[in-house]
Design an enzyme around this catalytic site. Sequence first.
Site, mmCIF file in Angstrom:
data_model
loop_
_atom_site.group_PDB
_atom_site.id
_atom_site.type_symbol
_atom_site.label_atom_id
_atom_site.label_comp_id
_atom_site.label_asym_id
_atom_site.label_seq_id
_atom_site.Cartn_x
_atom_site.Cartn_y
_atom_site.Cartn_z
ATOM 1 N N HIS A 308 0.836 -1.217 0.000
ATOM 2 C CA HIS A 308 0.000 0.000 0.000
ATOM 3 C C HIS A 308 0.864 1.257 0.000
ATOM 4 O O HIS A 308 1.872 1.354 0.685
ATOM 5 C CB HIS A 308 -1.028 -0.007 1.131
ATOM 6 C CG HIS A 308 -0.505 0.111 2.524
ATOM 7 N ND1 HIS A 308 -0.187 1.315 3.106
ATOM 8 C CD2 HIS A 308 -0.266 -0.836 3.474
ATOM 9 C CE1 HIS A 308 0.221 1.116 4.348
ATOM 10 N NE2 HIS A 308 0.190 -0.180 4.600
ATOM 11 N N GLU A 354 -4.984 2.227 2.654
ATOM 12 C CA GLU A 354 -5.042 1.100 3.596
ATOM 13 C C GLU A 354 -5.165 1.588 5.030
ATOM 14 O O GLU A 354 -5.888 1.011 5.831
ATOM 15 C CB GLU A 354 -3.792 0.231 3.445
ATOM 16 C CG GLU A 354 -3.820 -1.068 4.246
ATOM 17 C CD GLU A 354 -3.271 -0.936 5.666
ATOM 18 O OE1 GLU A 354 -3.437 -1.886 6.451
ATOM 19 O OE2 GLU A 354 -2.680 0.116 5.981
ATOM 20 N N GLU A 355 -4.458 2.680 5.358
ATOM 21 C CA GLU A 355 -4.310 3.062 6.750
ATOM 22 C C GLU A 355 -5.594 3.575 7.403
ATOM 23 O O GLU A 355 -5.851 3.285 8.564
ATOM 24 C CB GLU A 355 -3.206 4.133 6.900
ATOM 25 C CG GLU A 355 -1.800 3.648 6.562
ATOM 26 C CD GLU A 355 -1.267 2.610 7.522
ATOM 27 O OE1 GLU A 355 -2.002 2.171 8.425
ATOM 28 O OE2 GLU A 355 -0.106 2.222 7.366
ATOM 29 N N HIS A 454 3.861 3.219 12.539
ATOM 30 C CA HIS A 454 2.936 4.312 12.866
ATOM 31 C C HIS A 454 3.554 5.382 13.777
ATOM 32 O O HIS A 454 2.836 6.121 14.448
ATOM 33 C CB HIS A 454 1.648 3.792 13.515
ATOM 34 C CG HIS A 454 0.765 3.020 12.589
ATOM 35 N ND1 HIS A 454 -0.547 2.725 12.895
ATOM 36 C CD2 HIS A 454 0.997 2.463 11.364
ATOM 37 C CE1 HIS A 454 -1.086 2.026 11.897
ATOM 38 N NE2 HIS A 454 -0.161 1.869 10.970
#
Length: 491
Positions: A308, A354-355, A454
Site C-alpha cells: 500500500h 489502507e491506513e 505508525h
Amino acid sequence: MKQNAGKNIALHLFGAAALAAIAIPCAAQEPSPSPSPSPTPPLYSAQTLSELKQLQQEALKSDYAYRQVAHLSNNIGPRLSGSAQAQKALDYVAAELKALGLEVQLEKIMVPHWVRGEETAALVEFPGMAENTTQKIVLCALGASVATRPEGLTAEVIVVRDFDELQALGKEKVAGKIVLFNYHFDKQMAAQSHAGDAYGQAVKYRAEAPTAAGRLGAAATLIRSVGGADYRLPHTGQTDYKNDAPKIPAAAVTAEDADLIAALAPQGTVKMRLVLTPQTLPDAPSYNVIGDIKGSEHPEQIIIVSGHLDSWDLGTGAIDDGAGVAVSMEVANLIQKLHLRPKRTIRVIAWMNEENGLAGGKAYAKDHEKEIANHFAALETDGGADHPLGINFATKPEGKTFFDPVAKILQSSGAGISNFTEHAGGADISPLTKLGVPGFSPIQDNRTYFNYHHTAADTLDKIVPRELAENAAVVAVTAYALANLEKPLPR
C-alpha cells in the site's frame, strides 16, 4: 495286489482330472494385469524451476527495490490519503511501472481526507507539583479524531487498564473526565516472534476506546501507544467511532507518559490541559496504481503482487508500507530484466488508503467482482522489511505440497518455510480473500517492527538493503511460481 494297484491308478487319474478341472476355471478367472498408472504431471516444468532460481539470484543482487523505497520515503515523504504527497507518490509509481514496460492504469477511488493539527498536552495539577509549573505529555491524535475546542479542554484524568475496569467505574465517575487506557503492548510476546499477536491484543483499544468512554460521558480518551517503542514515541493509527456514541477527542500518549500518569493518579487528583485540532475534510479523489505483465498462455488469470502506497504522517512511511510497494515493483523489474514470460498475468498494485479506510482494497474487489474467479492468487507485503523466513499461504491445507519446490529454492536465502494459515496477506487483499481468492504474504521477522510502525521513527534507516532484497526474492519467486503453476490451486 493287482486290484489295489488298479484302484490306486484310478484314484490317481481321478485326482489329476479333478485338479485340472479346478485349475482351468481358476486360470480363466485370474484378473488381467491393470494398466500402469499414468505419471502425475509435475507442478512446475524444469524450465520454470530454472527461472525461479534465476529470479532469486537476481533479486539478491539488485538494489532496485531499495532505490524505490528511498525515493518514496526520502523524496516524497509521508503519504496520508488525500494529501499532495499521496498524489505525487502514485504519479511516480505509475511512471516507473510504465518505464518497465507494464500496461498501467489508474483506477479511481474516493478516500478520506483527515488532516492532523496542533496536538499538545500538559499536566496542570498533580500531587507534589512545584508551584506555577506543568508537566509536558507527549502524544499524537488518533486518525479520524475530532478536535477539542481551539483553546483546548482541561479535565481530571482517570486511569483504567481495560474495558472491564472502565465499566466498573460507571458513568458517575467517568462523565466529564479524560480517560486513559493503560493497556500494555506485550513486549515479551513480540520478542518471541509473536509481535502480530501482541499488536492484535492492544490495538482494539485504539479502535474502540473512544466510543466506550464516550458512551459514559467522558470528555476525551487517551490510550497507551500500541507498540514496543520507548524513547517517548507516540504511535498513531485509526480509531473507529460508532454511530451510537458521541465522538470525543482521542489521542495516544507515549508509554513513558502513560506510566507517569498511572503512577500519579493513585496519589491524588491529576488534571490535564489537552489541545487537539485535527480536521476531517471532504473525501478526495485518488487512485490505485495497477500495472500488468500479460500472461503468455492464460492472460485472463491474474496474480496480484502488492503493497500500500499511503502511510501515516508522523514518519516517512518507509517500512509501512513503502517497502511493500518497492518489493512489488521489484518483481516487475526482475521479470522484465530477465525477459521471462509468465503464463498468467502478473498484476502489480500500489493500493491507496489502507491506513484509514481501506478504500482501495474495497473498491478493487467491487469493481472486479465479475473477474474474481480469474484471480488466481493475491500477494501483499505489509509487514516491514526485516529478514523473511518464508511464505504464508491461505489455500486448502493440501495446497502445501504446491509450495514445497518453491520452499526448496528459497532455503538458500533462509526463507524456506511454507506456512499454512487461515488468513494470509495484508488488509488490502482481504476483500479478495474473503471471496475465495488464495492469499499470500512473506513471513517476516517482526520482533522490532512495532517499535517503529505508525511512529515518527518509520524512516528509511530502519531498512537493511540486503533484507529488503531477500523479501523481494521471496515475493518474486512465489509470484512467478504461481504464474507458471501447471494446475489450479485448491480454493
